[in-house]
Design an enzyme around this catalytic site. Sequence first.
Site, PDB file in Angstrom:
ATOM      1  N   ARG A  13      34.389  29.647 -24.551  1.00 18.62           N
ATOM      2  CA  ARG A  13      35.560  30.009 -23.730  1.00 18.62           C
ATOM      3  C   ARG A  13      36.858  29.585 -24.428  1.00 18.62           C
ATOM      4  O   ARG A  13      37.639  30.406 -24.886  1.00 18.62           O
ATOM      5  CB  ARG A  13      35.438  29.365 -22.335  1.00 18.62           C
ATOM      6  CG  ARG A  13      36.432  29.908 -21.295  1.00 18.62           C
ATOM      7  CD  ARG A  13      37.823  29.331 -21.385  1.00 18.62           C
ATOM      8  NE  ARG A  13      37.838  27.869 -21.284  1.00 18.62           N
ATOM      9  CZ  ARG A  13      38.906  27.130 -21.515  1.00 18.62           C
ATOM     10  NH1 ARG A  13      40.044  27.681 -21.883  1.00 18.62           N
ATOM     11  NH2 ARG A  13      38.848  25.803 -21.448  1.00 18.62           N
ATOM     12  N   HIS A 211      39.704  16.092 -23.571  1.00 17.19           N
ATOM     13  CA  HIS A 211      39.672  17.455 -24.149  1.00 17.19           C
ATOM     14  C   HIS A 211      40.795  17.515 -25.182  1.00 17.19           C
ATOM     15  O   HIS A 211      41.966  17.676 -24.848  1.00 17.19           O
ATOM     16  CB  HIS A 211      39.883  18.456 -23.002  1.00 17.19           C
ATOM     17  CG  HIS A 211      39.985  19.898 -23.410  1.00 17.19           C
ATOM     18  ND1 HIS A 211      38.994  20.819 -23.123  1.00 17.19           N
ATOM     19  CD2 HIS A 211      40.959  20.598 -24.039  1.00 17.19           C
ATOM     20  CE1 HIS A 211      39.368  22.014 -23.562  1.00 17.19           C
ATOM     21  NE2 HIS A 211      40.555  21.903 -24.128  1.00 17.19           N
ATOM     22  N   HIS A 213      42.614  18.883 -28.713  1.00 17.14           N
ATOM     23  CA  HIS A 213      42.792  19.883 -29.759  1.00 17.14           C
ATOM     24  C   HIS A 213      43.256  19.127 -31.009  1.00 17.14           C
ATOM     25  O   HIS A 213      43.896  18.083 -30.911  1.00 17.14           O
ATOM     26  CB  HIS A 213      43.812  20.934 -29.324  1.00 17.14           C
ATOM     27  CG  HIS A 213      43.311  21.831 -28.218  1.00 17.14           C
ATOM     28  ND1 HIS A 213      43.224  23.187 -28.352  1.00 17.14           N
ATOM     29  CD2 HIS A 213      42.853  21.551 -26.979  1.00 17.14           C
ATOM     30  CE1 HIS A 213      42.745  23.722 -27.231  1.00 17.14           C
ATOM     31  NE2 HIS A 213      42.512  22.743 -26.373  1.00 17.14           N
ATOM     32  N   CYS A 244      44.740  27.795 -27.445  1.00 16.74           N
ATOM     33  CA  CYS A 244      45.121  28.439 -26.193  1.00 16.74           C
ATOM     34  C   CYS A 244      46.126  29.527 -26.512  1.00 16.74           C
ATOM     35  O   CYS A 244      47.146  29.262 -27.153  1.00 16.74           O
ATOM     36  CB  CYS A 244      45.715  27.443 -25.205  1.00 16.74           C
ATOM     37  SG  CYS A 244      46.209  28.243 -23.681  1.00 16.74           S
ATOM     38  N   ASN A 253      40.238  23.578 -31.309  1.00 10.35           N
ATOM     39  CA  ASN A 253      39.737  22.446 -30.524  1.00 10.35           C
ATOM     40  C   ASN A 253      39.032  21.504 -31.480  1.00 10.35           C
ATOM     41  O   ASN A 253      38.634  21.882 -32.577  1.00 10.35           O
ATOM     42  CB  ASN A 253      38.700  22.934 -29.497  1.00 10.35           C
ATOM     43  CG  ASN A 253      39.312  23.714 -28.359  1.00 10.35           C
ATOM     44  OD1 ASN A 253      39.871  24.769 -28.575  1.00 10.35           O
ATOM     45  ND2 ASN A 253      39.212  23.185 -27.164  1.00 10.35           N
TER      46      ASN A 253
HETATM   47  P1  HMG Z   1      49.799  37.133 -12.674  1.00 14.19           P
HETATM   48  O1  HMG Z   1      50.248  38.296 -13.464  1.00 14.19           O
HETATM   49  O2  HMG Z   1      50.816  36.149 -12.267  1.00 14.19           O
HETATM   50  O3  HMG Z   1      49.001  37.504 -11.375  1.00 14.19           O
HETATM   51  O4  HMG Z   1      48.625  36.446 -13.497  1.00 14.19           O
HETATM   52  P2  HMG Z   1      49.053  38.673 -10.380  1.00 14.19           P
HETATM   53  O5  HMG Z   1      48.218  38.211  -9.224  1.00 14.19           O
HETATM   54  O6  HMG Z   1      50.476  39.089 -10.139  1.00 14.19           O
HETATM   55  O7  HMG Z   1      48.270  39.875 -11.116  1.00 14.19           O
HETATM   56  C1  HMG Z   1      48.789  40.618 -12.171  1.00 14.19           C
HETATM   57  C2  HMG Z   1      47.749  41.533 -12.751  1.00 14.19           C
HETATM   58  O8  HMG Z   1      46.626  40.804 -13.269  1.00 14.19           O
HETATM   59  C3  HMG Z   1      47.157  42.451 -11.769  1.00 14.19           C
HETATM   60  O9  HMG Z   1      46.806  43.633 -12.466  1.00 14.19           O
HETATM   61  C4  HMG Z   1      45.906  41.744 -11.302  1.00 14.19           C
HETATM   62  O10 HMG Z   1      44.910  42.576 -10.807  1.00 14.19           O
HETATM   63  C5  HMG Z   1      45.435  41.111 -12.537  1.00 14.19           C
HETATM   64  P3  HMG Z   1      47.764  44.934 -12.408  1.00 14.19           P
HETATM   65  O11 HMG Z   1      48.043  45.169 -10.973  1.00 14.19           O
HETATM   66  O12 HMG Z   1      48.987  44.552 -13.193  1.00 14.19           O
HETATM   67  O13 HMG Z   1      46.917  45.975 -13.078  1.00 14.19           O
HETATM   68  N1  HMG Z   1      44.711  39.884 -12.272  1.00 14.19           N
HETATM   69  C6  HMG Z   1      43.456  39.700 -12.652  1.00 14.19           C
HETATM   70  N2  HMG Z   1      42.576  40.492 -13.293  1.00 14.19           N
HETATM   71  C7  HMG Z   1      41.363  39.988 -13.561  1.00 14.19           C
HETATM   72  N3  HMG Z   1      40.991  38.712 -13.242  1.00 14.19           N
HETATM   73  C8  HMG Z   1      41.845  37.898 -12.600  1.00 14.19           C
HETATM   74  C9  HMG Z   1      43.141  38.401 -12.268  1.00 14.19           C
HETATM   75  N4  HMG Z   1      44.205  37.841 -11.667  1.00 14.19           N
HETATM   76  C10 HMG Z   1      45.163  38.771 -11.677  1.00 14.19           C
HETATM   77  N5  HMG Z   1      41.467  36.647 -12.308  1.00 14.19           N
HETATM   78  C11 HMG Z   1      46.820  34.910 -13.870  1.00 14.19           C
HETATM   79  C12 HMG Z   1      48.010  35.287 -13.006  1.00 14.19           C
HETATM   80  C13 HMG Z   1      46.415  33.491 -13.626  1.00 14.19           C
HETATM   81  C14 HMG Z   1      45.667  35.822 -13.540  1.00 14.19           C
HETATM   82  C15 HMG Z   1      47.223  35.114 -15.323  1.00 14.19           C
HETATM   83  O14 HMG Z   1      48.323  34.301 -15.539  1.00 14.19           O
HETATM   84  C16 HMG Z   1      46.106  34.752 -16.249  1.00 14.19           C
HETATM   85  O15 HMG Z   1      45.026  35.330 -16.290  1.00 14.19           O
HETATM   86  N6  HMG Z   1      46.325  33.767 -17.090  1.00 14.19           N
HETATM   87  C17 HMG Z   1      45.296  33.412 -18.033  1.00 14.19           C
HETATM   88  C18 HMG Z   1      45.477  32.081 -18.427  1.00 14.19           C
HETATM   89  C19 HMG Z   1      44.355  31.675 -19.362  1.00 14.19           C
HETATM   90  O16 HMG Z   1      43.239  32.152 -19.323  1.00 14.19           O
HETATM   91  N7  HMG Z   1      44.710  30.711 -20.222  1.00 14.19           N
HETATM   92  C20 HMG Z   1      43.765  30.140 -21.064  1.00 14.19           C
HETATM   93  C21 HMG Z   1      42.866  29.205 -20.290  1.00 14.19           C
HETATM   94  S1  HMG Z   1      43.607  27.626 -19.889  1.00 14.19           S
HETATM   95  C22 HMG Z   1      43.376  26.683 -21.293  1.00 14.19           C
HETATM   96  O17 HMG Z   1      42.948  27.191 -22.290  1.00 14.19           O
HETATM   97  C23 HMG Z   1      43.627  25.209 -21.221  1.00 14.19           C
HETATM   98  C24 HMG Z   1      42.327  24.389 -21.168  1.00 14.19           C
HETATM   99  O18 HMG Z   1      41.499  24.661 -22.268  1.00 14.19           O
HETATM  100  C25 HMG Z   1      42.644  22.884 -21.169  1.00 14.19           C
HETATM  101  C26 HMG Z   1      43.666  22.494 -22.226  1.00 14.19           C
HETATM  102  O19 HMG Z   1      43.404  22.601 -23.422  1.00 14.19           O
HETATM  103  O20 HMG Z   1      44.749  22.097 -21.789  1.00 14.19           O
HETATM  104  C27 HMG Z   1      41.551  24.685 -19.894  1.00 14.19           C
HETATM  105 MG    MG Z   2      41.824  23.729 -24.356  1.00 11.67          MG
END
Ligand code: HMG
Ligand code: MG
Length: 291
Positions: A13, A211, A213, A244, A253
Amino acid sequence: MPEKVTIYEVGPRDGLQNEARIVPLADKIALIDLLTASGLPAVEVGSFVSPKWVPQMAESGAVIAGLSYDHAARLSVLVPNMKGWDAFWSVRSTMPRGPDEVAVFISASEGFSRANLNCTIAESIDRLRPVVVAVQGAGLALRGYISCVTDCPFDGPTPPAAVARAAELLRALAPMPLSLGDTIGQGTPDTVAAMLRAVRDVVPVADLAGHFHDTGGQALDNVAVALDMGLRTFDGAVGGLGGCPHAPGAPGNLATGALIDLVEARGFQTGVDHRVIEKASQMARAMRGTA
Ligand code: HMG
Ligand code: MG
């Protein structure tokens, strides 16, 4: 009997979400099946986030449907909101065995919350409230991530009190274990120790994971300080995949193999087969085109 350290594999992931190349479904499944055969106790296998934001994870439903479940590892998926939960559950509820844990995530800094989740920290907690209820209703486990625990690419250094506050917000939803993310790999043993002192005041250390990086090259030093401070769970990404996509400057990572070597050199047991991890690392490096 040596004390145990839990290695939590996040490469499929946190690693693959950051690769420019979209890895074919069969290759993802082969990598995860190898990881679960290695003795790793926990593997995060995908995320149900917006495919517009993270196209690399768009096939996570097909990934979980295609995996082997003939092993003892706990599998988890990352879910940001109810749309993500519905997408996950529409697949998982049809499967006799599947991922039994859902990871949710917030940021300790407002700048990264906006960039990664398009909302404030308070709004992200509100989005997670129904997700947590659904996960508990389905009888699945929860894991919480807090990002930017020492530094934020937008807001600068993160005050330790902000991380403690984020931990309290997540654990007010449910008493879940927390993984503390140095998202951009800028933490140092000093900043990590200061952050851990603040978080340990509000969360039992047995519920905390590190966690890290490796952007700044200090991930192993940070693991060492966290081990000294009592943490016994650490996240790694096979072959050092990852970062990320919404955090500028967050490649890589901490590699699972290096993490295992460090904790075992310090006298802990992981139960992971090094040869299988090495094979999986080669596979992961081939996926990112650096084998
Ligand atoms: P948004 O645009 O604010 O949300 O995104 P929305 O509710 O207004 O939806 C916008 C569009 O996205 C819509 O589609 C929704 O249907 C779709 P449209 O009408 O434009 O065609 N949508 C989705 N589609 C599929 N699955 C969903 C979903 N939600 C909305 N779940 C949202 C909000 C959170 C979804 C967006 O900001 C997002 O997906 N962000 C992804 C963030 C991400 O994955 N980041 C990486 C992971 S975190 C990380 O890596 C850190 C970690 O490793 C720890 C560390 O290292 O710190 C965990
Ligand atoms: Mg991370």
